[in-house]
Motif scaffolding. Structure first.
Motif, PDB file in Angstrom:
ATOM      1  N   GLU A 196     -51.020 -21.303 -52.740  1.00 34.34           N
ATOM      2  CA  GLU A 196     -52.332 -21.335 -53.378  1.00 34.34           C
ATOM      3  C   GLU A 196     -52.186 -20.721 -54.763  1.00 34.34           C
ATOM      4  N   HIS A 197     -52.690 -21.442 -55.780  1.00 37.07           N
ATOM      5  CA  HIS A 197     -52.535 -20.988 -57.153  1.00 37.07           C
ATOM      6  C   HIS A 197     -53.823 -21.207 -57.933  1.00 37.07           C
ATOM      7  N   TYR A 198     -54.169 -20.229 -58.758  1.00 43.23           N
ATOM      8  CA  TYR A 198     -55.269 -20.422 -59.697  1.00 43.23           C
ATOM      9  C   TYR A 198     -54.659 -20.795 -61.034  1.00 43.23           C
ATOM     10  N   ARG A 199     -55.101 -21.910 -61.607  1.00 39.55           N
ATOM     11  CA  ARG A 199     -54.581 -22.413 -62.872  1.00 39.55           C
ATOM     12  C   ARG A 199     -55.612 -22.117 -63.958  1.00 39.55           C
ATOM     13  N   GLN A 200     -55.417 -21.002 -64.655  1.00 40.98           N
ATOM     14  CA  GLN A 200     -56.379 -20.499 -65.639  1.00 40.98           C
ATOM     15  C   GLN A 200     -56.702 -21.531 -66.705  1.00 40.98           C
ATOM     16  N   ALA A 201     -55.712 -22.231 -67.210  1.00 43.27           N
ATOM     17  CA  ALA A 201     -55.936 -23.191 -68.293  1.00 43.27           C
ATOM     18  C   ALA A 201     -56.884 -24.314 -67.882  1.00 43.27           C
ATOM     19  N   ARG A 202     -56.904 -24.634 -66.588  1.00 37.00           N
ATOM     20  CA  ARG A 202     -57.776 -25.704 -66.082  1.00 37.00           C
ATOM     21  C   ARG A 202     -59.001 -25.165 -65.358  1.00 37.00           C
ATOM     22  N   GLU A 203     -59.095 -23.845 -65.229  1.00 41.89           N
ATOM     23  CA  GLU A 203     -60.157 -23.232 -64.427  1.00 41.89           C
ATOM     24  C   GLU A 203     -60.202 -23.885 -63.053  1.00 41.89           C
ATOM     25  N   SER A 204     -59.030 -23.975 -62.433  1.00 43.65           N
ATOM     26  CA  SER A 204     -58.871 -24.789 -61.235  1.00 43.65           C
ATOM     27  C   SER A 204     -57.965 -24.114 -60.214  1.00 43.65           C
ATOM     28  N   TRP A 205     -58.349 -24.241 -58.952  1.00 38.83           N
ATOM     29  CA  TRP A 205     -57.491 -23.827 -57.841  1.00 38.83           C
ATOM     30  C   TRP A 205     -56.672 -25.020 -57.382  1.00 38.83           C
ATOM     31  N   LYS A 206     -55.472 -24.748 -56.884  1.00 40.58           N
ATOM     32  CA  LYS A 206     -54.622 -25.761 -56.252  1.00 40.58           C
ATOM     33  C   LYS A 206     -54.098 -25.153 -54.959  1.00 40.58           C
ATOM     34  N   LEU A 207     -54.486 -25.736 -53.865  1.00 39.56           N
ATOM     35  CA  LEU A 207     -54.110 -25.254 -52.536  1.00 39.56           C
ATOM     36  C   LEU A 207     -53.275 -26.330 -51.862  1.00 39.56           C
ATOM     37  N   ASN A 208     -52.071 -25.969 -51.424  1.00 39.20           N
ATOM     38  CA  ASN A 208     -51.211 -26.898 -50.696  1.00 39.20           C
ATOM     39  C   ASN A 208     -51.297 -26.590 -49.210  1.00 39.20           C
ATOM     40  N   LEU A 209     -51.671 -27.613 -48.438  1.00 40.42           N
ATOM     41  CA  LEU A 209     -51.862 -27.467 -46.998  1.00 40.42           C
ATOM     42  C   LEU A 209     -50.859 -28.321 -46.239  1.00 40.42           C
ATOM     43  N   ALA A 210     -50.344 -27.801 -45.131  1.00 38.38           N
ATOM     44  CA  ALA A 210     -49.355 -28.510 -44.324  1.00 38.38           C
ATOM     45  C   ALA A 210     -50.016 -29.179 -43.126  1.00 38.38           C
ATOM     46  N   LEU A 211     -49.662 -30.425 -42.897  1.00 36.03           N
ATOM     47  CA  LEU A 211     -50.057 -31.139 -41.688  1.00 36.03           C
ATOM     48  C   LEU A 211     -48.880 -31.093 -40.720  1.00 36.03           C
ATOM     49  N   GLU A 223     -53.196 -31.661 -50.959  1.00 34.49           N
ATOM     50  CA  GLU A 223     -53.425 -30.799 -52.106  1.00 34.49           C
ATOM     51  C   GLU A 223     -54.930 -30.740 -52.313  1.00 34.49           C
ATOM     52  N   LEU A 224     -55.481 -29.547 -52.277  1.00 38.12           N
ATOM     53  CA  LEU A 224     -56.908 -29.363 -52.499  1.00 38.12           C
ATOM     54  C   LEU A 224     -57.093 -28.726 -53.874  1.00 38.12           C
ATOM     55  N   PHE A 225     -57.825 -29.423 -54.736  1.00 40.27           N
ATOM     56  CA  PHE A 225     -58.056 -28.963 -56.101  1.00 40.27           C
ATOM     57  C   PHE A 225     -59.526 -28.635 -56.295  1.00 40.27           C
ATOM     58  N   SER A 226     -59.786 -27.688 -57.197  1.00 40.83           N
ATOM     59  CA  SER A 226     -61.147 -27.453 -57.676  1.00 40.83           C
ATOM     60  C   SER A 226     -61.144 -27.669 -59.179  1.00 40.83           C
ATOM     61  N   PHE A 227     -62.241 -28.150 -59.707  1.00 42.31           N
ATOM     62  CA  PHE A 227     -62.440 -28.274 -61.145  1.00 42.31           C
ATOM     63  C   PHE A 227     -63.866 -27.845 -61.430  1.00 42.31           C
ATOM     64  N   PRO A 228     -64.166 -27.376 -62.646  1.00 42.73           N
ATOM     65  CA  PRO A 228     -65.496 -26.826 -62.932  1.00 42.73           C
ATOM     66  C   PRO A 228     -66.663 -27.776 -62.635  1.00 42.73           C
ATOM     67  N   THR A 229     -66.608 -29.007 -63.042  1.00 48.72           N
ATOM     68  CA  THR A 229     -67.732 -29.928 -62.824  1.00 48.72           C
ATOM     69  C   THR A 229     -67.227 -31.338 -62.506  1.00 48.72           C
ATOM     70  N   PRO A 230     -66.666 -31.533 -61.319  1.00 52.22           N
ATOM     71  CA  PRO A 230     -66.180 -32.874 -60.988  1.00 52.22           C
ATOM     72  C   PRO A 230     -67.353 -33.832 -60.768  1.00 52.22           C
ATOM     73  N   PRO A 231     -67.205 -35.086 -61.174  1.00 47.95           N
ATOM     74  CA  PRO A 231     -68.271 -36.050 -60.921  1.00 47.95           C
ATOM     75  C   PRO A 231     -68.341 -36.367 -59.426  1.00 47.95           C
ATOM     76  N   PRO A 232     -69.502 -36.781 -58.937  1.00 44.96           N
ATOM     77  CA  PRO A 232     -69.598 -37.127 -57.513  1.00 44.96           C
ATOM     78  C   PRO A 232     -68.740 -38.345 -57.197  1.00 44.96           C
ATOM     79  N   ARG A 233     -68.284 -38.405 -55.964  1.00 40.14           N
ATOM     80  CA  ARG A 233     -67.455 -39.513 -55.509  1.00 40.14           C
ATOM     81  C   ARG A 233     -68.346 -40.574 -54.882  1.00 40.14           C
TER      82      ARG A 233
END
Length: 130
Positions: A34-49, A56-66
């Motif tokens: 799990e990493h916080y990427r300051q330049a992108r204001e984004s989290w990146k979480l790697n999960l194992a199945l 890979e679970l990402f966060s971004f400040p204002t993602p558009p709806p899907r």
């Protein structure tokens, strides 16, 4: 080309803490990193199945709806293989996750259901019986 399988799927969430809890506590995926990427204001979480693939679970400040319904062009849903569909549905419902009615694949005879992650991403649970 020698493709051997899927390495990972990437998902962007609008609510990182809520999605992280859903994928780790509710679905039970193990955290690889799990990493916080300051330049992108984004989290990146790697999960194992269990099969070795990853999400890979990402966060971004204002993602558009899907767009999802009606069916939009692009990735339709994430399908997860389970051994016992009834047990998984009961476990998820106990955790407050709604599942659709069980359906049967008209071509394989296998049972499946759909649920949604916290951002509305459709997730299919597909019971694979040998």
């Amino acid at each position: 080309m020698a493709i051997r399988g899927i390495h990972h799927l990437a998902i962007i969430t609008a609510d990182y803490p809520r999605a992280r809890a859903f994928y780790t506590a509710t679905l039970g995926f193990a955290v690889l990193s799990e990493h916080y990427r300051q330049a992108r204001e984004s989290w990146k979480l790697n999960l194992a199945l269990p099969d070795g693939s990853q999400i890979e679970l990402f966060s971004f400040p204002t993602p558009p709806p899907r767009p999802s319904r009606p069916e939009a062009c692009g990735l339709r849903h994430l399908a997860l293989r389970v051994d016992n569909l009834d047990e998984e549905i009961a476990r998820l419902q106990a955790a407050g996750v709604e599942c659709e009615a069980v359906r049967v694949d008209e071509y394989t005879g296998q049972r499946f259901t759909f649920l949604a992650d916290p951002d509305g991403l459709p997730i299919e649970l597909y019971e694979q019986v040998d």
